[in-house]
Design a protein around this motif. Structure first.
Motif, PDB file in Angstrom:
ATOM      1  N   LYS A  65       6.039  -2.510  12.286  1.00 24.67           N
ATOM      2  CA  LYS A  65       6.329  -3.447  13.367  1.00 24.67           C
ATOM      3  C   LYS A  65       5.042  -3.700  14.151  1.00 24.67           C
ATOM      4  N   PHE A  66       4.689  -4.973  14.289  1.00 23.43           N
ATOM      5  CA  PHE A  66       3.446  -5.345  14.956  1.00 23.43           C
ATOM      6  C   PHE A  66       3.703  -5.577  16.447  1.00 23.43           C
ATOM      7  N   ASN A  67       2.876  -4.959  17.257  1.00 26.58           N
ATOM      8  CA  ASN A  67       3.042  -5.087  18.710  1.00 26.58           C
ATOM      9  C   ASN A  67       2.157  -6.169  19.315  1.00 26.58           C
ATOM     10  N   GLU A  68       1.257  -6.724  18.505  1.00 24.62           N
ATOM     11  CA  GLU A  68       0.398  -7.819  18.947  1.00 24.62           C
ATOM     12  C   GLU A  68       0.169  -8.770  17.784  1.00 24.62           C
ATOM     13  N   ASP A  69      -0.281  -9.974  18.085  1.00 26.97           N
ATOM     14  CA  ASP A  69      -0.639 -10.925  17.037  1.00 26.97           C
ATOM     15  C   ASP A  69      -1.793 -10.356  16.209  1.00 26.97           C
ATOM     16  N   LEU A  70      -1.732 -10.584  14.890  1.00 29.58           N
ATOM     17  CA  LEU A  70      -2.743 -10.005  14.007  1.00 29.58           C
ATOM     18  C   LEU A  70      -2.794 -10.811  12.715  1.00 29.58           C
ATOM     19  N   VAL A  71      -3.939 -10.797  12.044  1.00 30.80           N
ATOM     20  CA  VAL A  71      -4.060 -11.388  10.713  1.00 30.80           C
ATOM     21  C   VAL A  71      -4.056 -10.254   9.699  1.00 30.80           C
ATOM     22  N   ILE A  72      -3.179 -10.365   8.693  1.00 27.01           N
ATOM     23  CA  ILE A  72      -3.067  -9.323   7.674  1.00 27.01           C
ATOM     24  C   ILE A  72      -3.129  -9.968   6.284  1.00 27.01           C
ATOM     25  N   ALA A  73      -3.190  -9.131   5.249  1.00 27.38           N
ATOM     26  CA  ALA A  73      -3.146  -9.627   3.874  1.00 27.38           C
ATOM     27  C   ALA A  73      -2.491  -8.583   2.980  1.00 27.38           C
ATOM     28  N   LEU A  74      -1.791  -9.067   1.965  1.00 24.70           N
ATOM     29  CA  LEU A  74      -1.089  -8.216   1.008  1.00 24.70           C
ATOM     30  C   LEU A  74      -1.591  -8.542  -0.400  1.00 24.70           C
ATOM     31  N   THR A  75      -2.079  -7.530  -1.111  1.00 26.72           N
ATOM     32  CA  THR A  75      -2.561  -7.739  -2.476  1.00 26.72           C
ATOM     33  C   THR A  75      -2.056  -6.604  -3.364  1.00 26.72           C
ATOM     34  N   GLY A  76      -2.377  -6.704  -4.658  1.00 28.56           N
ATOM     35  CA  GLY A  76      -1.973  -5.660  -5.598  1.00 28.56           C
ATOM     36  C   GLY A  76      -0.567  -5.867  -6.101  1.00 28.56           C
ATOM     37  N   ALA A  77       0.168  -4.771  -6.255  1.00 30.23           N
ATOM     38  CA  ALA A  77       1.524  -4.819  -6.804  1.00 30.23           C
ATOM     39  C   ALA A  77       2.436  -5.693  -5.955  1.00 30.23           C
ATOM     40  N   ASN A  78       3.326  -6.410  -6.619  1.00 34.42           N
ATOM     41  CA  ASN A  78       4.319  -7.233  -5.925  1.00 34.42           C
ATOM     42  C   ASN A  78       5.543  -6.377  -5.629  1.00 34.42           C
ATOM     43  N   MET A  79       5.677  -5.975  -4.379  1.00 30.05           N
ATOM     44  CA  MET A  79       6.799  -5.147  -3.940  1.00 30.05           C
ATOM     45  C   MET A  79       7.772  -5.956  -3.092  1.00 30.05           C
ATOM     46  N   SER A  80       7.872  -7.240  -3.385  1.00 33.72           N
ATOM     47  CA  SER A  80       8.799  -8.128  -2.678  1.00 33.72           C
ATOM     48  C   SER A  80       8.647  -8.028  -1.162  1.00 33.72           C
ATOM     49  N   PRO A  81       7.453  -8.319  -0.628  1.00 34.44           N
ATOM     50  CA  PRO A  81       7.246  -8.197   0.816  1.00 34.44           C
ATOM     51  C   PRO A  81       8.018  -9.247   1.608  1.00 34.44           C
ATOM     52  N   LYS A  82       8.466  -8.842   2.787  1.00 30.26           N
ATOM     53  CA  LYS A  82       9.183  -9.752   3.676  1.00 30.26           C
ATOM     54  C   LYS A  82       8.712  -9.543   5.107  1.00 30.26           C
TER      55      LYS A  82
END
Length: 315
Positions: A65-82
């Motif tokens: 859970k993010f408490n502030e605005d942020l830039v993130i990225a998801l790579t590698g295995a596809n674990m059905s992110p939501k």
């Protein structure tokens, strides 16, 4: 500073970076990410230095859970992110807002995933690295995997990073059949000609259930020694292929022991190491022999592509 609440730690989520090098002579493992390729893609997407620490996941990712605005990225295995229950994109920059929740579902392909945050994960640097080594309780977040009620602090960059998306031609491909290129040595002279021939010309090897960040045990054609499988212990490398007395190879990985007393018939080249991160039970491996000169050329090409990705990924 931005904070992230860990609601669920996932199966085994750890903080990793490029590794803790220069301390093997003291018995300290290098650790670091298992998949250098997806690790670097993740950092490119959030505008970080390519050696910045990330979260490495396996099988099932954490709930954050993010408490502030942020830039993130998801790579590698596809674990059905939501994010907030809706499908989240992979291999592109994502702007999350305060109150957003990231979670993962069914693993579709690959084995290990990477979560990068714009900025720096605020944990101590131990012997030049933030990488977690669980057996020695070194690095990362108290030397362990993430667990519920943990809090991650991110030192945010001075300016918002450029938004990026990895071009299709650079996206990783995951397979249950992998060709790993190998340079012979350092103890190839301990093996018969038949043993070396069988390593490269047999029907390949199958991944057993004995696989983790320390190493991957394989099953297949027995590799024949001339006399003994034992040597005076010497240094190990990520990708070293040990062959004990039973003739079944073991590929050493990121959390490998610093030295080993089994003969090493060869070493997986650096450009193919990222494939090891996604090897799973019953996957098939075929080894392909290359020269030192070929391996160096491939390594230079591998490193050079990240500059191209940086240039071509800006949206």
């Amino acid at each position: 500073m931005s904070s992230i609440d860990v609601i669920n730690g996932g199966i085994l989520t750890t903080i990793q970076d490029s590794g803790r090098y220069g301390y093997q002579e003291l018995g300290i493992p290098t650790s670091g990410v298992m998949d250098d390729y997806n690790y670097k893609l993740a950092n490119i997407l959030v505008g970080n230095d390519l050696k910045e620490a990330v979260l490495e996941t396996i099988y099932f990712g954490p709930t954050l859970k993010f408490n502030e605005d942020l830039v993130i990225a998801l790579t590698g295995a596809n674990m059905s992110p939501k994010i907030n229950g809706k499908d989240a994109p992979m291999f592109e920059s994502i702007e999350v807002k305060a109150g957003d929740t990231l979670q993962f579902g069914k693993m579709k392909e690959g084995l290990r995933g990477y979560i990068a945050f714009a900025g720096s994960i605020d944990v101590p640097v131990v012997n030049g690295s933030k990488s977690t080594h669980i057996k020695t309780k070194m690095g990362g977040l108290d030397g362990r995997a993430l667990k519920p009620k943990d809090e991650l602090n991110i030192i945010k960059p001075k300016s918002k990073p450029k938004m990026r998306k990895i071009p299709a031609k650079y996206l990783p491909k995951f397979s249950h059949f992998n060709i790993l290129r190998v340079v012979l040595g350092p103890q190839d002279d301990y093996f018969t000609e038949k043993g070396i021939h069988d390593l490269f010309r047999s029907g390949g090897y199958q991944v057993t259930k004995e696989l983790d960040r320390m190493g991957i045990r394989l099953k297949g054609e027995k590799i024949e020694h001339k006399e003994t499988a034992d040597i005076i212990s010497d240094g190990t490398a990520f990708g070293s292929i040990q062959v004990p007395a039973n003739g079944q190879p073991i590929i050493l990985c990121a959390d490998r022991q610093t030295t080993g007393g089994y003969t090493k018939i060869g070493t997986v080249i650096s450009a193919d190491l990222h494939k090891l991160a996604h090897m799973n039970f019953l996957d098939k491996i075929v080894f392909d022999r290359v020269s030192v000169e070929e391996a160096n050329k491939i390594a230079r090409e591998y490193d050079a592509q990240f500059k191209k990705i940086i240039e071509e990924s800006v949206i």
